[in-house]
Design a protein around this motif. Sequence first.
Motif, PDB file in Angstrom:
ATOM      1  N   ASN A 422      19.144   7.902  42.752  1.00 17.58           N
ATOM      2  CA  ASN A 422      18.849   6.478  42.890  1.00 17.58           C
ATOM      3  C   ASN A 422      17.621   6.229  43.764  1.00 17.58           C
ATOM      4  OD1 ASN A 422      20.807   5.413  41.182  1.00 17.58           O
ATOM      5  ND2 ASN A 422      22.378   5.378  42.792  1.00 17.58           N
ATOM      6  N   GLU A 423      17.366   7.121  44.696  1.00 14.80           N
ATOM      7  CA  GLU A 423      16.154   6.982  45.511  1.00 14.80           C
ATOM      8  C   GLU A 423      14.911   7.109  44.637  1.00 14.80           C
ATOM      9  OE1 GLU A 423      14.072   8.922  49.509  1.00 14.80           O
ATOM     10  OE2 GLU A 423      16.140   9.438  48.992  1.00 14.80           O
ATOM     11  N   VAL A 424      14.943   8.040  43.697  1.00 14.49           N
ATOM     12  CA  VAL A 424      13.826   8.218  42.774  1.00 14.49           C
ATOM     13  C   VAL A 424      13.712   7.018  41.831  1.00 14.49           C
ATOM     14  CG1 VAL A 424      12.883   9.664  40.927  1.00 14.49           C
ATOM     15  CG2 VAL A 424      13.981  10.735  42.911  1.00 14.49           C
ATOM     16  N   ARG A 425      14.845   6.556  41.337  1.00 18.54           N
ATOM     17  CA  ARG A 425      14.835   5.415  40.420  1.00 18.54           C
ATOM     18  C   ARG A 425      14.340   4.138  41.103  1.00 18.54           C
ATOM     19  NH1 ARG A 425      18.181   5.845  35.741  1.00 18.54           N
ATOM     20  NH2 ARG A 425      18.720   3.637  35.898  1.00 18.54           N
ATOM     21  N   GLU A 426      14.792   3.904  42.304  1.00 20.63           N
ATOM     22  CA  GLU A 426      14.370   2.695  43.030  1.00 20.63           C
ATOM     23  C   GLU A 426      12.868   2.676  43.254  1.00 20.63           C
ATOM     24  OE1 GLU A 426      17.293   0.600  45.955  1.00 20.63           O
ATOM     25  OE2 GLU A 426      17.404   2.750  46.376  1.00 20.63           O
ATOM     26  N   ARG A 427      12.295   3.825  43.592  1.00 21.40           N
ATOM     27  CA  ARG A 427      10.853   3.899  43.797  1.00 21.40           C
ATOM     28  C   ARG A 427      10.112   3.551  42.507  1.00 21.40           C
ATOM     29  NH1 ARG A 427       6.906   8.159  45.190  1.00 21.40           N
ATOM     30  NH2 ARG A 427       7.897   9.516  43.658  1.00 21.40           N
ATOM     31  N   ALA A 428      10.728   3.876  41.371  1.00 21.45           N
ATOM     32  CA  ALA A 428      10.113   3.604  40.070  1.00 21.45           C
ATOM     33  C   ALA A 428      10.349   2.181  39.595  1.00 21.45           C
ATOM     34  CB  ALA A 428      10.649   4.580  39.036  1.00 21.45           C
ATOM     35  N   GLY A 429      11.135   1.407  40.355  1.00 20.98           N
ATOM     36  CA  GLY A 429      11.368   0.017  39.996  1.00 20.98           C
ATOM     37  C   GLY A 429      12.482  -0.196  38.997  1.00 20.98           C
ATOM     38  N   ILE A 430      13.407   0.764  38.873  1.00 20.70           N
ATOM     39  CA  ILE A 430      14.525   0.597  37.947  1.00 20.70           C
ATOM     40  C   ILE A 430      15.844   0.613  38.725  1.00 20.70           C
ATOM     41  CG2 ILE A 430      13.257   1.548  36.015  1.00 20.70           C
ATOM     42  CD1 ILE A 430      14.700   4.158  36.340  1.00 20.70           C
ATOM     43  N   SER A 431      16.908   0.146  38.094  1.00 24.46           N
ATOM     44  CA  SER A 431      18.170  -0.087  38.791  1.00 24.46           C
ATOM     45  C   SER A 431      18.895   1.206  39.155  1.00 24.46           C
ATOM     46  CB  SER A 431      19.092  -0.949  37.927  1.00 24.46           C
ATOM     47  OG  SER A 431      19.389  -0.271  36.716  1.00 24.46           O
ATOM     48  N   LYS A 432      19.767   1.093  40.143  1.00 24.48           N
ATOM     49  CA  LYS A 432      20.583   2.228  40.552  1.00 24.48           C
ATOM     50  C   LYS A 432      21.648   2.530  39.506  1.00 24.48           C
ATOM     51  CE  LYS A 432      20.389   1.412  45.585  1.00 24.48           C
ATOM     52  NZ  LYS A 432      21.227   1.202  46.789  1.00 24.48           N
ATOM     53  N   LEU A 433      22.084   3.782  39.491  1.00 21.45           N
ATOM     54  CA  LEU A 433      23.222   4.152  38.664  1.00 21.45           C
ATOM     55  C   LEU A 433      24.507   3.770  39.386  1.00 21.45           C
ATOM     56  CD1 LEU A 433      22.085   7.705  37.467  1.00 21.45           C
ATOM     57  CD2 LEU A 433      21.967   5.551  36.194  1.00 21.45           C
ATOM     58  N   PRO A 434      25.541   3.369  38.657  1.00 21.36           N
ATOM     59  CA  PRO A 434      26.784   2.930  39.303  1.00 21.36           C
ATOM     60  C   PRO A 434      27.630   4.104  39.802  1.00 21.36           C
ATOM     61  CG  PRO A 434      27.025   2.869  36.931  1.00 21.36           C
ATOM     62  CD  PRO A 434      25.577   3.211  37.184  1.00 21.36           C
ATOM     63  N   GLU A 435      28.452   3.835  40.800  1.00 21.70           N
ATOM     64  CA  GLU A 435      29.338   4.859  41.348  1.00 21.70           C
ATOM     65  C   GLU A 435      30.402   5.278  40.343  1.00 21.70           C
ATOM     66  OE1 GLU A 435      30.961   3.436  44.985  1.00 21.70           O
ATOM     67  OE2 GLU A 435      29.020   3.328  46.019  1.00 21.70           O
ATOM     68  N   THR A 436      30.661   4.461  39.325  1.00 17.87           N
ATOM     69  CA  THR A 436      31.695   4.734  38.335  1.00 17.87           C
ATOM     70  C   THR A 436      31.219   5.641  37.204  1.00 17.87           C
ATOM     71  OG1 THR A 436      31.073   2.688  37.210  1.00 17.87           O
ATOM     72  CG2 THR A 436      32.887   2.568  38.807  1.00 17.87           C
ATOM     73  N   ILE A 437      29.997   6.097  37.247  1.00 16.84           N
ATOM     74  CA  ILE A 437      29.440   6.909  36.174  1.00 16.84           C
ATOM     75  C   ILE A 437      30.216   8.217  36.036  1.00 16.84           C
ATOM     76  CG2 ILE A 437      27.738   8.090  37.641  1.00 16.84           C
ATOM     77  CD1 ILE A 437      25.759   7.849  35.279  1.00 16.84           C
ATOM     78  N   SER A 438      30.372   8.716  34.823  1.00 20.70           N
ATOM     79  CA  SER A 438      31.074   9.979  34.582  1.00 20.70           C
ATOM     80  C   SER A 438      30.149  11.162  34.840  1.00 20.70           C
ATOM     81  CB  SER A 438      31.585  10.037  33.145  1.00 20.70           C
ATOM     82  OG  SER A 438      30.492  10.144  32.238  1.00 20.70           O
ATOM     83  N   VAL A 439      30.714  12.346  34.954  1.00 18.78           N
ATOM     84  CA  VAL A 439      29.915  13.549  35.178  1.00 18.78           C
ATOM     85  C   VAL A 439      28.962  13.787  34.008  1.00 18.78           C
ATOM     86  CG1 VAL A 439      29.983  16.059  35.418  1.00 18.78           C
ATOM     87  CG2 VAL A 439      31.594  14.662  36.698  1.00 18.78           C
ATOM     88  N   ASP A 440      29.470  13.682  32.791  1.00 18.48           N
ATOM     89  CA  ASP A 440      28.623  13.922  31.619  1.00 18.48           C
ATOM     90  C   ASP A 440      27.483  12.903  31.537  1.00 18.48           C
ATOM     91  OD1 ASP A 440      30.117  16.088  30.873  1.00 18.48           O
ATOM     92  OD2 ASP A 440      31.313  15.016  29.385  1.00 18.48           O
ATOM     93  N   ALA A 441      27.782  11.652  31.851  1.00 18.91           N
ATOM     94  CA  ALA A 441      26.743  10.621  31.815  1.00 18.91           C
ATOM     95  C   ALA A 441      25.714  10.849  32.911  1.00 18.91           C
ATOM     96  CB  ALA A 441      27.367   9.235  31.949  1.00 18.91           C
TER      97      ALA A 441
END
Length: 534
Positions: A422-441
């Motif tokens: 999420n640190e990388v994504r935030e720097r790129a201007g896109i949303s964080k991944l949710p805590e509920t995400i599965s391992v495969d996702a």
Amino acid sequence: MKTNNILKQICIWSLVLNLLSCDFLDTKPYDFVAPETFYKDEKECTMALAGVYFTLAKATVYGNNYSLMLSNTDDLSYFTREYTSTPVLNHGAVCNTHDAGNSQMFDTWTDLYDGINNANILLENIDRATMSDEAHKRIKGEAKFLRAYYHFLLVQAWYEVPIRKESVIDMETSSLEATPHAEAMDWIIKEMEDCIDMVDNSNYDKSPSYVKKTVVEGILARVCLWRAGYPSMGGNEFYQKATKYAKAVYDSKKHKLYKGDIYAIWKNMASDKYDTEYNESMWEVEFIGTKDDGRYTESRIGNEIGNLQNVNGGKGLGSGFYAGSLILWDLYEKNPGDLRRDLSMAPYQINNKGAEAAWKDTEIVERRCGKFRREWETNTPLNKNYTGINFPILRYADVLLMLAEADMEVNGVTNLALSCINEVRERAGISKLPETISVDALRQELRDERARELCFEALRKYDLVRWGIYVKAINTDLAKAVTTDSRWSNVKNNRSGAEGFALYTKDKHQFLPIPRQEMSVNTKLKQNSYWSKE
């Protein structure tokens, strides 16, 4: 393998590297010295170390061959020339049309082993030099690490190669068989681990051109991820090690993502500027000069790979051989507003008048790699083909993504893994991944994030190989995008090379063939199992 005498080349290396603004060299050249009279003190050992480092800056390694032609064969980009054109025929590895007689491949093999040989000569002689214990340990640690790193580049590309732990004087008496892949990787990891506390751990606000402790740890994370996956399938043990070493960099607090301008670190690399606040670029190859000013290294970064620039006249030429694919474009479009899209896939070319000319909305695969732009160079006048643009070997963004991947493979979805990606994504201007995400996702998101963040940095092919999906990614997914998606341009240069590459790629192309010329000299060396049936 050619075995050029390092001591005959020290004159050249010291002159070249003395111009690199690297911290480790301040020497005068020697015409010729023998091993028994050289290596007397820190200065002479530093000269020899400079020679070991210089392998990185050769055209055959990060200046062109290894970083581009041999490694930039993945699903995110393609070579923008007709499949049967002279550039492809002359440089077959760019479209996987090479065989064991490919000259660029042999030249890269040779120069990597020359770098190993140079390191071995230094390591065999440094103990009799007079210098402080601290300098001795540091120089020895850097040489030992570079020897291991060059072996890793060879193993990663050629699968099974000889591990050379001693200098080679005469190839006729030095034939050596290939070391099994897993055994070679284990030796490389052990060698690098030995170097962690030998190299510098203080000067992080200076040039990122030399090896420091966090560089060793970050590269170890990369090496351990390779060992964990295909083809050696080391699994959990090496995911744990990768987590350990990436976490050590993370915990050191010596590096951060550059904030505020997604283009800044790339502009710095093009203009010999160093970020001393964030230190995101942890290790990069330094290239210098314009050639026209009488000094240069053999870099085509910005020329062969970089934005299309149809102008010379002292402003440099950008051939722009590598463009982004629809797969890369769609990964960015998955998250609208991703700031990296127009950084990585430049939205314009430089026309023959030196002005920006925007690509049309329909000209997606015409967009060239935008990370290396000649317009950002500050040297004048610019040479037509050779540049001073540096090439990144390791960035902190990569460390964060490696840490997230390794931790996830060991522990599943964790706060640490999510925080890193999420640190990388935030720097790129896109949303964080949710805590509920599965391992495969999360696994798929990590793979996609590595693509968006690290494209064109000579990493994607090896990611695809270690994940066991290289052939599918090229021969199925990229082939489908080229042949069935109407958005892919019908211009021959934009379709022919990509289509031929995608359809021709086979299982053997995960690795390179052992060079035919090498096997004719090293009589104990046989073709690797991926190419032995050819």
